[in-house]
Design a protein around this motif. Structure first.
Motif, PDB file in Angstrom:
ATOM      1  N   VAL A   1       7.527  -1.084   3.881  1.00  0.00           N
ATOM      2  CA  VAL A   1       6.835  -1.586   3.153  1.00  0.00           C
ATOM      3  C   VAL A   1       5.180  -1.184   4.187  1.00  0.00           C
ATOM      4  O   VAL A   1       5.477  -2.744   5.205  1.00  0.00           O
ATOM      5  N   VAL A   2       4.352  -0.813   4.036  1.00  0.00           N
ATOM      6  CA  VAL A   2       3.244  -0.962   4.298  1.00  0.00           C
ATOM      7  C   VAL A   2       2.242  -1.369   3.333  1.00  0.00           C
ATOM      8  O   VAL A   2       2.413  -1.094   2.885  1.00  0.00           O
TER       9      VAL A   2
ATOM     10  N   PHE B   1       9.633  10.524   1.577  1.00  0.00           N
ATOM     11  CA  PHE B   1       9.295  10.779   0.862  1.00  0.00           C
ATOM     12  C   PHE B   1       8.321   9.196   1.022  1.00  0.00           C
ATOM     13  O   PHE B   1       9.067   8.030   1.154  1.00  0.00           O
ATOM     14  N   VAL B   2       7.245   8.954   0.487  1.00  0.00           N
ATOM     15  CA  VAL B   2       6.367   8.503   1.068  1.00  0.00           C
ATOM     16  C   VAL B   2       5.974   8.232  -0.288  1.00  0.00           C
ATOM     17  O   VAL B   2       4.779   8.687  -0.098  1.00  0.00           O
ATOM     18  N   VAL B   3       5.745   6.718  -0.907  1.00  0.00           N
ATOM     19  CA  VAL B   3       4.684   6.135  -2.285  1.00  0.00           C
ATOM     20  C   VAL B   3       4.052   5.710  -1.504  1.00  0.00           C
ATOM     21  O   VAL B   3       3.426   4.876  -1.114  1.00  0.00           O
ATOM     22  N   ASP B   4       2.668   6.584  -2.180  1.00  0.00           N
ATOM     23  CA  ASP B   4       1.165   6.074  -3.019  1.00  0.00           C
ATOM     24  C   ASP B   4       1.076   4.372  -3.647  1.00  0.00           C
ATOM     25  O   ASP B   4       1.298   5.259  -4.788  1.00  0.00           O
ATOM     26  N   ALA B   5       1.304   3.632  -2.688  1.00  0.00           N
ATOM     27  CA  ALA B   5       1.232   2.572  -4.025  1.00  0.00           C
ATOM     28  C   ALA B   5      -0.053   1.670  -3.870  1.00  0.00           C
ATOM     29  O   ALA B   5       0.076   0.509  -4.920  1.00  0.00           O
ATOM     30  N   CYS B   6      -0.930   1.898  -3.626  1.00  0.00           N
ATOM     31  CA  CYS B   6      -2.442   1.677  -3.324  1.00  0.00           C
ATOM     32  C   CYS B   6      -2.192   1.727  -5.499  1.00  0.00           C
ATOM     33  O   CYS B   6      -3.628   0.487  -5.266  1.00  0.00           O
ATOM     34  N   GLY B   7      -2.657   2.274  -6.052  1.00  0.00           N
ATOM     35  CA  GLY B   7      -2.544   2.040  -7.588  1.00  0.00           C
ATOM     36  C   GLY B   7      -1.784   0.575  -7.814  1.00  0.00           C
ATOM     37  O   GLY B   7      -2.466   0.689  -9.764  1.00  0.00           O
ATOM     38  N   TRP B   8      -1.179   0.444  -7.436  1.00  0.00           N
ATOM     39  CA  TRP B   8       0.342  -0.588  -7.851  1.00  0.00           C
ATOM     40  C   TRP B   8       0.095  -2.044  -8.118  1.00  0.00           C
ATOM     41  O   TRP B   8       0.025  -2.841  -9.785  1.00  0.00           O
TER      42      TRP B   8
ATOM     43  N   LEU C   1       0.844  -1.425  -0.493  1.00  0.00           N
ATOM     44  CA  LEU C   1       0.048   0.279   0.424  1.00  0.00           C
ATOM     45  C   LEU C   1       0.514   1.130  -0.181  1.00  0.00           C
ATOM     46  O   LEU C   1       0.718   1.730  -0.625  1.00  0.00           O
ATOM     47  N   TYR C   2       1.961   1.579   1.120  1.00  0.00           N
ATOM     48  CA  TYR C   2       2.822   2.321   0.962  1.00  0.00           C
ATOM     49  C   TYR C   2       3.945   1.987   1.170  1.00  0.00           C
ATOM     50  O   TYR C   2       3.990   0.987   1.921  1.00  0.00           O
ATOM     51  N   CYS C   3       4.991   2.916   0.718  1.00  0.00           N
ATOM     52  CA  CYS C   3       6.936   2.836   0.671  1.00  0.00           C
ATOM     53  C   CYS C   3       7.375   3.796   1.114  1.00  0.00           C
ATOM     54  O   CYS C   3       7.383   4.604  -0.051  1.00  0.00           O
ATOM     55  N   GLY C   4       7.812   4.047   2.373  1.00  0.00           N
ATOM     56  CA  GLY C   4       8.753   4.751   2.408  1.00  0.00           C
ATOM     57  C   GLY C   4       9.910   4.424   1.271  1.00  0.00           C
ATOM     58  O   GLY C   4      10.821   3.799   1.185  1.00  0.00           O
ATOM     59  N   MET C   5      10.880   5.558   0.870  1.00  0.00           N
ATOM     60  CA  MET C   5      12.019   5.520  -0.098  1.00  0.00           C
ATOM     61  C   MET C   5      12.862   6.237   1.191  1.00  0.00           C
ATOM     62  O   MET C   5      13.380   7.363   1.540  1.00  0.00           O
TER      63      MET C   5
END
Ligand code: NAP
Ligand code: ZN
Length: 367
Positions: free
Chosen positions: A69-70, A347-354, A40-44
């Motif tokens: 990684v969350v 930065f945290v990437v909103d990865a929900c759309g992956w 869902l979300y990843c810190g960089m």
């Protein structure tokens, strides 16, 4: 590929570090004690930059980065006991392991186990491919290396705790209840690890001085992060006034720098704790240590127990990280900005759309 799921993610193809869409099979199918996690979300983390640039260890490409990684549990192995489908969970720097048997594993220091397997860029000798991280629609992780995210915490806020946060928490924890009175902390470098170091040290009751190369971070640090003092490392007067005042300095700087510059600010018998993984040797003079019985030490992330402890501590104290949440197609720009120290503070990437990645996008361009 006997049941191993085909997933989609993003990978760096070479040391230029430009990420682009990449499909691959997960390293294994969900084993008895594994969980399959939908990311869902990843810190960089700056460590991602080091790996991408092939600056530390040896990078194998295509490289699927990130280890903050969350995600949501999508499948639980047949003997899984820790989680249930739908739980929000976190994964840090390990996905499979440590041996579980050596004295380090037995004493809650599994991050130092020689059999540890990192979340990405680690050879497992299983399928000839290195492990792959959270820039992926899903991951399979042994339940032992998964933590539960307390319900009241926002998942995007929590992602940076899973590497950067525990990296600060683990060495600072030794000062809790040390009976030394008010602990005077120094945090050197105010990025992802550094800003969490400030928040955690304050929550532990320390008096916190930030040592930064960036005057531009002064106001925010004092007003919004709650630090007690702010020194600009290039200001000789400020640095001189702080001589002999600190019980420890947490050094988070990711680039070559001289340690000698920061030893005078430590009290006698105090510690410089290096966590920044500068890719070149760091320098100091022997007398800088000898004449003040000072210690230079290192620390590597934290144990799984410390990670869960940090999450609980974070929830109990009502703490908040300072993150900039970005979309997936911004990752190249985000790394570029991180490299020039242009992020407050993670930065945290909103990865929900992956789950439906833009496989046809022209994402090899930086913008
Ligand atoms: P980051 O977000 O990029 O922050 C690094 C900070 O260091 C910057 O914000 C900057 O703060 C300061 N800095 C001073 N000189 C710099 C330079 N030449 N280039 C970039 N920054 C400079 O990095 P991070 O994610 O916090 O990671 C910091 C380091 O810790 C990295 O080397 C990373 O690999 C390492 N790390 C180690 C562990 C561990 O287990 N030991 C875990 C996670 C990360 P100011 O503007 O305040 O000077
Ligand atoms: Zn072990």
């Amino acid at each position: 590929m006997e049941g191993r799921k085909l997933v989609t993610g993003w990978a760096a193809r070479d040391a230029s570090g430009i990420l682009s869409p990449y499909s691959f099979h997960l390293m294994r199918k969900t084993g008895k004690e594994d969980v399959l996690i939908k990311v869902l979300y990843c810190g960089m983390d700056h460590t991602d930059l080091h790996h991408m640039r092939n600056e530390i260890l040896s990078t194998r490409y295509p490289l699927v980065l990130v280890h903050e990684v969350v995600g949501e549990v999508g499948e639980q192995g047949s003997e899984g006991t820790k989680f249930k489908v739908g739980d929000i969970v976190g994964v840090g720097c390990f996905i499979i392991g440590s041996c579980g048997e050596c004295s380090l594993c037995q004493s809650g220091m599994e991050q130092y186990c020689q059999s540890r397997i990192f979340t990405y860029n680690h050879d497992t000798n299983k399928d000839g491919m290195p492990t792959r991280g959270g820039f992926s629609s899903a991951m399979v992780v042994h339940q032992k290396f998964v933590v539960k995210i307390p319900g009241k915490l926002a998942p995007e806020q929590v992602a940076p705790l899973l590497c950067a946060g525990v990296t600060a928490y683990s060495p600072l924890r030794q000062f809790m209840g040390s009976g030394k009175g008010l602990i005077k902390a120094g945090i050197l470098g105010l990025g992802g690890v550094g800003h969490l170091g400030v928040i955690i040290a304050k929550a532990m009751g320390h008096h916190v001085t930030v040592i930064s190369s960036s005057e531009s971070k002064r106001e925010e640090t004092l007003e919004h992060l709650g630090a007690d003092a702010f020194l600009v490392s290039s200001d000789a007067d400020e640095m001189r006034r702080a001589m002999g005042t600190l019980d420890y300095i947490l050094d988070t700087v990711p680039a070559p720098h001289t340690l000698q510059a920061y030893l005078p600010q430590l009290k006698v018998d105090a510690k410089l704790i290096v966590v920044g993984a500068a890719p070149k040797p760091l320098q100091f003079e022997a007398n800088g240590l000898i004449l003040g019985k000072k210690t230079i030490t290192g620390s590597f992330i934290g144990s799984m127990e410390e990670m869960q402890e940090l999450l609980d501590f974070w929830a109990e104290k009502g703490l908040e990280s300072k993150v900039e949440v970005v979309k997936l197609d911004y990752v190249n720009k985000a790394f570029e900005r991180m490299e020039r120290n242009d992020v407050k503070f993670r930065f945290v990437v909103d990865a929900c759309g992956w789950q439906q990645p833009p496989l046809n996008s022209s994402s090899r361009s930086l913008h």
